[in-house]
Design a protein around this motif. Structure first.
Motif, short mmCIF file in Angstrom:
data_model
loop_
_atom_site.label_atom_id
_atom_site.label_comp_id
_atom_site.label_asym_id
_atom_site.label_seq_id
_atom_site.Cartn_x
_atom_site.Cartn_y
_atom_site.Cartn_z
N MET A 1 0.74 -1.22 0.16
CA MET A 1 0.11 0.14 0.00
C MET A 1 0.95 1.25 0.05
N THR A 2 0.51 2.27 -0.60
CA THR A 2 1.06 3.58 -0.74
C THR A 2 0.95 4.46 0.37
N ALA B 1 -4.97 8.98 2.42
CA ALA B 1 -6.41 9.41 1.96
C ALA B 1 -7.32 8.51 2.73
N THR B 2 -7.01 7.52 3.15
CA THR B 2 -8.04 6.75 4.20
C THR B 2 -7.98 6.68 5.73
N ARG C 1 5.93 2.90 -0.41
CA ARG C 1 5.18 1.87 0.02
C ARG C 1 5.47 1.67 1.16
N HIS D 1 0.45 7.59 0.31
CA HIS D 1 -0.87 8.20 -0.32
C HIS D 1 -2.19 7.56 0.04
N ASP D 2 -2.14 6.29 -0.32
CA ASP D 2 -3.41 5.62 0.12
C ASP D 2 -3.79 5.55 1.53
N PRO E 1 2.68 9.30 -3.28
CA PRO E 1 2.22 8.49 -4.12
C PRO E 1 2.80 7.16 -4.64
#
Length: 173
Positions: free
Chosen positions: A55-56, A62-63, A103, A58-59, A100
């Motif tokens: 998973m990055t 964002a969550t 990892r 950024h992800d 982005p």
């Protein structure tokens, strides 16, 4: 006469120092006794989300609201094994422009550098581990090795609150 006054003042200072040291030692001993009576399972942040290493950042960011109140996340590799621990501080220390493509597995502390403890251990045993931990956290595991929770540098404070609540309940009962 001057020597006797100086000696008297010196005795007062030394006596005061000994009294302060003894008082501090008594408080520390009492605190240690309180910490001995609380298990990690009572103070840990329970069931932290275990995130995939691929998973990055950024992800994750964002969550992030779905993961609150957790601030430390065990990271699992492609084989499902815990491979590290990612902290909010590590994320905050990185350049957002790298998020982005960065990892979680590349940013997390490798599992070899993560302190661990079992759910049935006492807080007293774990306090030193949190102080010596590169992450400022200890990963708490069930006896079978599954992730149970995470404790941080505030573990002793949490344990003291539990013991104070217990003593209040005992007195009121």
């Amino acid at each position: 006469m001057g020597d006797s006054n100086e000696n008297g003042i010196l005795v007062i200072f030394v006596g005061g120092y000994i009294l302060m040291s003894a008082t501090a030692e008594l408080r520390a001993t009492a605190s240690m006794g309180l910490l001995r009576g609380v298990r990690l399972s009572e103070v840990m942040d329970v069931d932290p989300p275990v995130l995939p290493s691929w998973m990055t950042v950024h992800d994750l960011v964002a969550t992030a609201p779905r993961y609150q109140p957790h601030t430390a996340f065990p990271i699992r590799d492609i084989n499902g094994r815990i491979s590290g621990l990612l902290t909010a501080e590590a994320v905050q220390a990185t350049d957002p422009r790298s998020w982005p493509t960065l990892r979680l597995g590349d940013l997390a502390f490798p599992i070899e550098r993560v302190q661990t403890a079992r759910t049935d251990e006492t807080v007293l045993v774990t306090v030193q581990r949190t102080r010596n931990s590169a992450t400022g956290r200890v990963l708490v595991v069930h006896p079978d090795g599954r992730v149970a929770g995470v404790v941080g540098n505030d573990v002793a404070e949490r344990a003291m609150h539990i013991q104070q609540a217990r003593q209040g309940q005992t007195v009121a009962a």
